[in-house]
Design an enzyme around this catalytic site. Structure first.
Site, PDB file in Angstrom:
ATOM      1  N   LYS A 114       0.932  -1.377   0.041  1.00 54.79           N
ATOM      2  CA  LYS A 114      -0.043   0.026  -0.020  1.00 54.79           C
ATOM      3  C   LYS A 114       0.798   1.106   0.041  1.00 54.79           C
ATOM      4  O   LYS A 114       2.000   1.179   0.506  1.00 54.79           O
ATOM      5  CB  LYS A 114      -0.658   0.098   1.242  1.00 54.79           C
ATOM      6  CG  LYS A 114      -2.018   0.851   0.923  1.00 54.79           C
ATOM      7  CD  LYS A 114      -3.092  -0.088   0.439  1.00 54.79           C
ATOM      8  CE  LYS A 114      -4.246   0.637   0.253  1.00 54.79           C
ATOM      9  NZ  LYS A 114      -5.417  -0.526   0.020  1.00 54.79           N
TER      10      LYS A 114
HETATM   11  N1  GLU Z   1      -6.950   0.111  -3.512  1.00 52.21           N
HETATM   12  C1  GLU Z   1      -7.920  -1.227  -3.658  1.00 52.21           C
HETATM   13  C2  GLU Z   1      -7.749  -2.329  -2.425  1.00 52.21           C
HETATM   14  O1  GLU Z   1      -7.816  -1.876  -1.492  1.00 52.21           O
HETATM   15  C3  GLU Z   1      -7.280  -2.064  -5.087  1.00 52.21           C
HETATM   16  C4  GLU Z   1      -6.032  -2.370  -4.888  1.00 52.21           C
HETATM   17  C5  GLU Z   1      -5.432  -2.866  -6.477  1.00 52.21           C
HETATM   18  O2  GLU Z   1      -6.061  -2.849  -7.283  1.00 52.21           O
HETATM   19  O3  GLU Z   1      -4.194  -3.118  -6.430  1.00 52.21           O
HETATM   20  O4  GLU Z   1      -8.133  -3.397  -2.676  1.00 52.21           O
END
Ligand code: GLU
Length: 424
Positions: A114
């Site tokens: 993240k």
């Molecule tokens: N931010 C989204 C999540 O929390 C998508 C992450 C992604 O597509 O890599 O799942």
């Protein structure tokens, strides 16, 4: 000089402590080796950067940014980038850990990551946002890459932010690198169905849960908190399936109509005015009132920690669908479980985003793009299979859907770690 009260963060508890506590609980239930839990409870890498940005008025502001990789045992790390004023390192670490479990539960070959920048993106002009994004990308350029760590949108970021990340990375490499980021616009290698994908997995989870209870989505009363990429599409899909969406909200406005909000009108209104404020045929309520409405399904689709030990006993929904990451605290989890509320956990219910990100990454690497119907059918297969595995595990072990989902996921990561061995 006058003093201004700092706005209070939505994070009342430390999210990383919560994530580790949940891991510990799952490890005990599923009898996971304590040495492994020590490994999985830490993040592999956490990078903090400062992001100086020349502002439109000639001043320079410096924003704090992070990129955290939690685990890569099952593949390169994957996870979104969040632009929000309340971002902290521990929040990003917790969300990175969640991504590891989410990818493992879905059976897609990624670990978890993240990123985040401490900024309110609504306060920046578009060109300031672009400069900030490009500088942040430059600062983390050695951390990301198609075989290494692949960002995507999260709260406060969208396809155009991904386009700037793609372009900045590609300019530095000297050629286009489609696989470096997902959630890109269609014109530059995005995937059909990516924008709606997170909401679709929430819809599929609600539909599968309803089927298990011999109910149907049609006629269900639903309250959706959050009207961004997840909440707006979820409300629309539920409305299309015949559910009665009695309440919707965004960061400034919460609206209620016992007979059902006109969701297509709300969707169009939000697109046009960027806010739900001013929507007709609905009564203004508070966000807290929305959480406590007498509905069949409550779908928190905004931020973490909205259902807590303080309000959980007053939640009246029989199903809580976590469109957001970590909207229910462990204290609330326990209270809801006692009340017999079925929680469809984040790692299942909002996993559609990362699943279609996986499809986008594969399509980009192959330079071969799929039809939307193909994307949606494959997404449905993956989410329904994960739902079934979670449901069966919950029944077999007599645990909640959350413990079951995290359990299946943690076991997969544990198996990969044991099979690979600890280096050296
Ligand atoms: N931010 C989204 C999540 O929390 C998508 C992450 C992604 O597509 O890599 O799942």
């Amino acid at each position: 000089m006058s003093t201004v009260d700092a706005p209070t963060s939505h994070l009342r508890e430390n999210p990383y402590d919560i994530a580790r506590e949940q891991l510990q609980r799952v490890a005990t239930t599923f009898d996971i080796d304590a040495n492994l839990v020590n490994v999985l409870g830490e993040c592999k890498k956490s990078v903090e950067v400062s992001v100086p940005v020349g502002m439109d008025d000639g001043s320079t502001r410096v924003f704090k940014g992070y990129r955290v990789t939690h685990n890569v045992a099952r593949g390169p790390s994957k996870g979104g980038i969040r632009y929000h004023a309340d971002v902290t390192r521990d929040e990003i670490k917790a969300l990175a850990m969640l991504m590891t479990w989410k990818c493992a539960l879905m059976g897609i070959p990624f670990g978890g990551a993240k990123g985040g920048v401490v900024v309110d993106p609504k306060q920046l002009s578009r060109s300031e946002l672009e400069r900030m994004t490009r500088r942040y990308t430059s600062e983390i350029i050695n951390e990301i890459g198609p075989e290494k760590d692949i960002p995507a949108p999260d709260v406060g970021t969208d396809a155009s932010v991904m386009a700037w990340i793609f372009d900045t990375y590609s300019m530095n490499k000297g050629h286009s690198v489609l696989g470096v980021v997902t959630g890109k616009p269609l014109a530059i290698g995005g995937s059909l169905g990516r924008e709606e994908a997170t909401a679709r997995s929430a819809l599929y989870s609600i539909r599968d849960a309803a089927a298990k209870q011999d109910r149907s989505v049609a006629g269900m009363r639903v309250a959706v908190q959050g009207f961004g990429q997840v909440g707006s599409y979820l409300a629309l899909f539920l409305h299309q399936e015949g559910a009665i969406v009695t309440a919707v909200s965004d960061s400034t406005t919460a609206l209620y109509n016992a007979k059902g909000i006109d969701v297509p009108a709300a969707f169009a209104h939000k697109r046009e005015f960027r806010t739900l404020a001013g929507l007709r045929d609905a009564e203004a309520i508070t966000n807290e009132e929305l959480i406590l409405l007498d509905v069949d399904v409550l779908a928190p689709c905004a931020l973490e920690q909205v259902i807590t030990g303080e309000n959980a006993d007053r939640v009246r929904a029989s199903i809580v669908c976590e469109g957001a990451n970590a909207p229910v605290t462990p204290a609330a989890d326990a209270i809801l479980e006692d009340k017999g509320v079925l929680i469809l956990p984040d790692v299942l219910a909002n996993a559609g985003g990362v699943v279609v990100s996986y499809f986008e990454w594969v399509q980009g690497l192959q330079e071969y793009f799929w039809k939307e119907s193909e994307v949606n059918a494959k997404l449905n297969d993956i989410v329904s299979r994960a739902f079934e595995e979670t449901w069966e595990t919950a029944r077999a072990r007599d645990v909640s859907m959350r413990v079951a989902a995290y359990g299946v996921a943690v076991q997969r990561v544990a198996e990969a770690t044991i099979t690979r061995g600890i280096y050296p």
